[in-house]
Design an enzyme around this catalytic site. Structure first.
Site, PDB file in Angstrom:
ATOM      1  CE  LYS A   1      38.917  33.350  54.497  1.00  0.00           C
ATOM      2  NZ  LYS A   1      40.024  32.572  55.056  1.00  0.00           N
TER       3      LYS A   1
ATOM      4  CB  SER B   1      39.159  36.852  51.255  1.00  0.00           C
ATOM      5  OG  SER B   1      38.471  37.134  50.058  1.00  0.00           O
TER       6      SER B   1
ATOM      7  CE1 TYR C   1      35.856  34.061  50.685  1.00  0.00           C
ATOM      8  CE2 TYR C   1      36.303  32.151  52.065  1.00  0.00           C
ATOM      9  CZ  TYR C   1      36.752  33.190  51.267  1.00  0.00           C
ATOM     10  OH  TYR C   1      38.094  33.356  51.043  1.00  0.00           O
TER      11      TYR C   1
HETATM   12  C1  WQD Z   1      36.250  35.480  38.972  1.00  0.00           C
HETATM   13  C2  WQD Z   1      35.568  36.037  37.741  1.00  0.00           C
HETATM   14  C3  WQD Z   1      33.194  35.698  37.693  1.00  0.00           C
HETATM   15  C4  WQD Z   1      33.313  31.350  37.292  1.00  0.00           C
HETATM   16  C5  WQD Z   1      36.134  34.721  44.753  1.00  0.00           C
HETATM   17  C6  WQD Z   1      35.822  34.733  46.224  1.00  0.00           C
HETATM   18  C7  WQD Z   1      37.006  34.326  47.031  1.00  0.00           C
HETATM   19  C8  WQD Z   1      38.262  35.065  46.653  1.00  0.00           C
HETATM   20  C9  WQD Z   1      38.381  35.259  45.150  1.00  0.00           C
HETATM   21  C10 WQD Z   1      39.817  34.149  48.286  1.00  0.00           C
HETATM   22  C11 WQD Z   1      34.246  36.704  38.078  1.00  0.00           C
HETATM   23  C12 WQD Z   1      33.884  34.948  36.549  1.00  0.00           C
HETATM   24  C13 WQD Z   1      33.702  32.667  37.432  1.00  0.00           C
HETATM   25  C14 WQD Z   1      32.630  30.941  36.120  1.00  0.00           C
HETATM   26  C15 WQD Z   1      32.796  33.172  35.275  1.00  0.00           C
HETATM   27  N1  WQD Z   1      39.416  34.288  47.039  1.00  0.00           N
HETATM   28  N2  WQD Z   1      33.441  33.553  36.425  1.00  0.00           N
HETATM   29  N3  WQD Z   1      32.393  31.876  35.141  1.00  0.00           N
HETATM   30  O1  WQD Z   1      34.199  36.003  42.469  1.00  0.00           O
HETATM   31  O2  WQD Z   1      36.375  37.304  42.085  1.00  0.00           O
HETATM   32  O3  WQD Z   1      36.053  35.993  44.167  1.00  0.00           O
HETATM   33  O4  WQD Z   1      37.483  34.325  44.564  1.00  0.00           O
HETATM   34  O5  WQD Z   1      39.226  34.490  49.242  1.00  0.00           O
HETATM   35  O6  WQD Z   1      37.163  32.944  46.824  1.00  0.00           O
HETATM   36  O7  WQD Z   1      35.465  36.003  46.635  1.00  0.00           O
HETATM   37  O8  WQD Z   1      36.378  34.833  41.946  1.00  0.00           O
HETATM   38  O9  WQD Z   1      36.918  32.955  40.473  1.00  0.00           O
HETATM   39  O10 WQD Z   1      34.558  33.109  41.434  1.00  0.00           O
HETATM   40  O11 WQD Z   1      35.284  34.705  39.672  1.00  0.00           O
HETATM   41  O12 WQD Z   1      32.552  34.001  34.381  1.00  0.00           O
HETATM   42  O13 WQD Z   1      32.241  29.743  35.949  1.00  0.00           O
HETATM   43  O14 WQD Z   1      35.247  34.956  36.858  1.00  0.00           O
HETATM   44  O15 WQD Z   1      32.001  36.316  37.231  1.00  0.00           O
HETATM   45  O16 WQD Z   1      34.102  37.836  37.235  1.00  0.00           O
HETATM   46  P1  WQD Z   1      35.676  36.105  42.608  1.00  0.00           P
HETATM   47  P2  WQD Z   1      35.767  33.798  40.910  1.00  0.00           P
END
Ligand code: WQD
Length: 332
Positions: free
Chosen positions: A155, A125, A151
């Site tokens: 990784k 990741s 998490y």
């Molecule tokens: C994306 C954007 C949030 C939910 C995670 C983990 C890991 C990785 C990628 C594989 C951010 C915003 C989110 C919500 C929001 N994958 N958001 N409201 O944090 O980039 O990374 O996924 O390993 O799983 O590291 O992904 O989808 O949580 O958030 O505004 O209810 O959406 O702030 O900017 P993230 P995410």
């Protein structure tokens, strides 16, 4: 190279990768503990590809069952997707994540070694990059510093374990694939991301809002130093991600190869909402909420190494992902 063991093969990424593996003539066995997936995915794989993997309900922590599986079957390669991946849950239950993700992988690697299986492709990741000076991340960067959750740490630890095993065993061949933000579903609409419980990630939450299971989306902050104030991420269509795994197989060699799998572009939360609304033809209810701890303003892949060395790059867009997501939602 014919027979592949896919751990976590009933999960979101694993199941989509199996579809691409079947297209390329591989034979597949799947192990999964079904903690965060459903066995019915096997029916969908069969409906799409006309083939059904042999399935073993095995937890990677059950060494006896794993050892018997490797005794009864010879595998040319392991694709290792199995792992817990809820960032928020990992903060509350770190030991569960270290035991399951790291302990399970150690068991898997011991079985591989005991049964002369020397090749592994690991689902890693972009979280292993932690805090970086730049938003555009490349494989030469130091990892493991400023990771904000267990998490991501699991990784990173697993990546280090693979490097150490490679140092001790010159026949060992590993490819580490660092995913950015997987989204979308198979265009048939038959398979998709359908995690048990409350999801963490943006897209599964958008899907639950669209289905009325969650009242509205909370946008975690619109006061970041980005064009529209919301965070930018590299959203990669899961079918492109799956194809990246197939591309990696033919390039394996002794040692550890590391590749980013991403589009190379950052898309904001508000842009994702707009893309979903355009694809669905409906407004998506949302509100601006407080920032989420640990979120970085922007992060996206430098995908040039995968393009240069694997001959792979993304072909699908966020709009394709939204179209396929709507198709999946309509089939639920
Ligand atoms: C994306 C954007 C949030 C939910 C995670 C983990 C890991 C990785 C990628 C594989 C951010 C915003 C989110 C919500 C929001 N994958 N958001 N409201 O944090 O980039 O990374 O996924 O390993 O799983 O590291 O992904 O989808 O949580 O958030 O505004 O209810 O959406 O702030 O900017 P993230 P995410």
């Amino acid at each position: 190279m014919k027979r592949i063991l896919v751990t976590g093969g009933t999960g979101y990424i694993g199941s989509h990768t199996i579809i691409e593996l079947y297209k390329n003539g591989y034979e597949i066995d799947v192990i999964d503990n079904l903690f965060n997936s459903k066995i019915t995915v096997l029916d969908k794989i069969e409906e799409i590809s006309g083939k059904r993997p042999s399935f073993y309900e095995i937890d990677l922590l059950d060494y006896e069952k794993m050892d018997k599986l490797f005794s009864d079957n010879h595998y040319d390669l392991v694709m290792h997707f199995a792992g817990l991946k809820a960032v928020g849950e990992s903060v509350e239950k770190p030991l569960k994540y270290y035991e399951n993700n790291v302990g399970g992988t150690v068991n898997l690697l011991k079985c591989m070694k005991d049964h002369d299986v020397h090749k592994i492709i690991f689902s890693s990741s972009a979280t292993v990059y932690g805090e970086q000076e730049k938003a555009k991340l490349d494989e030469s960067m130091i990892t493991g510093i400023g990771i904000t959750n267990p998490y991501g740490e699991t990784k990173h630890v697993i990546e280090e374990i693979l490097k150490d095993v490679s140092e001790s065993d010159k026949e060992f061949e590993a490819v580490i694939l660092r995913y950015f933000n997987p989204v979308g579903n198979h265009p048939s609409g038959l398979m998709g991301e359908d995690p048990n419980g409350i999801p963490n990630n943006l897209m599964p939450i958008i899907m639950k809002v669209a289905r009325g299971e969650i009242k509205e989306l909370s946008v975690f902050g619109d006061d970041y130093n980005t064009p529209d104030g919301t965070c930018l991420r590299d959203y990669i269509h899961v079918v492109d991600l799956a194809k990246g795994h197939v591309a990696a197989i033919n390039k394996m060699k002794p040692g550890v190869l590391i590749y980013n799998l991403g589009t190379g572009k950052g898309v904001s939360v508000l842009e994702m909402i707009k893309a979903f609304e355009e694809a669905s033809g409906k407004k998506l209810p949302y509100k601006i909420a407080e920032r989420r701890a640990g979120d970085l303003p922007e992060m996206y892949a430098d995908p040039t190494k995968a393009e240069r060395e694997l001959g792979w790059k993304t072909e699908l867009t966020v709009e394709d992902a939204m179209r396929d997501t709507i198709c999946y939602l309509n089939n639920l």
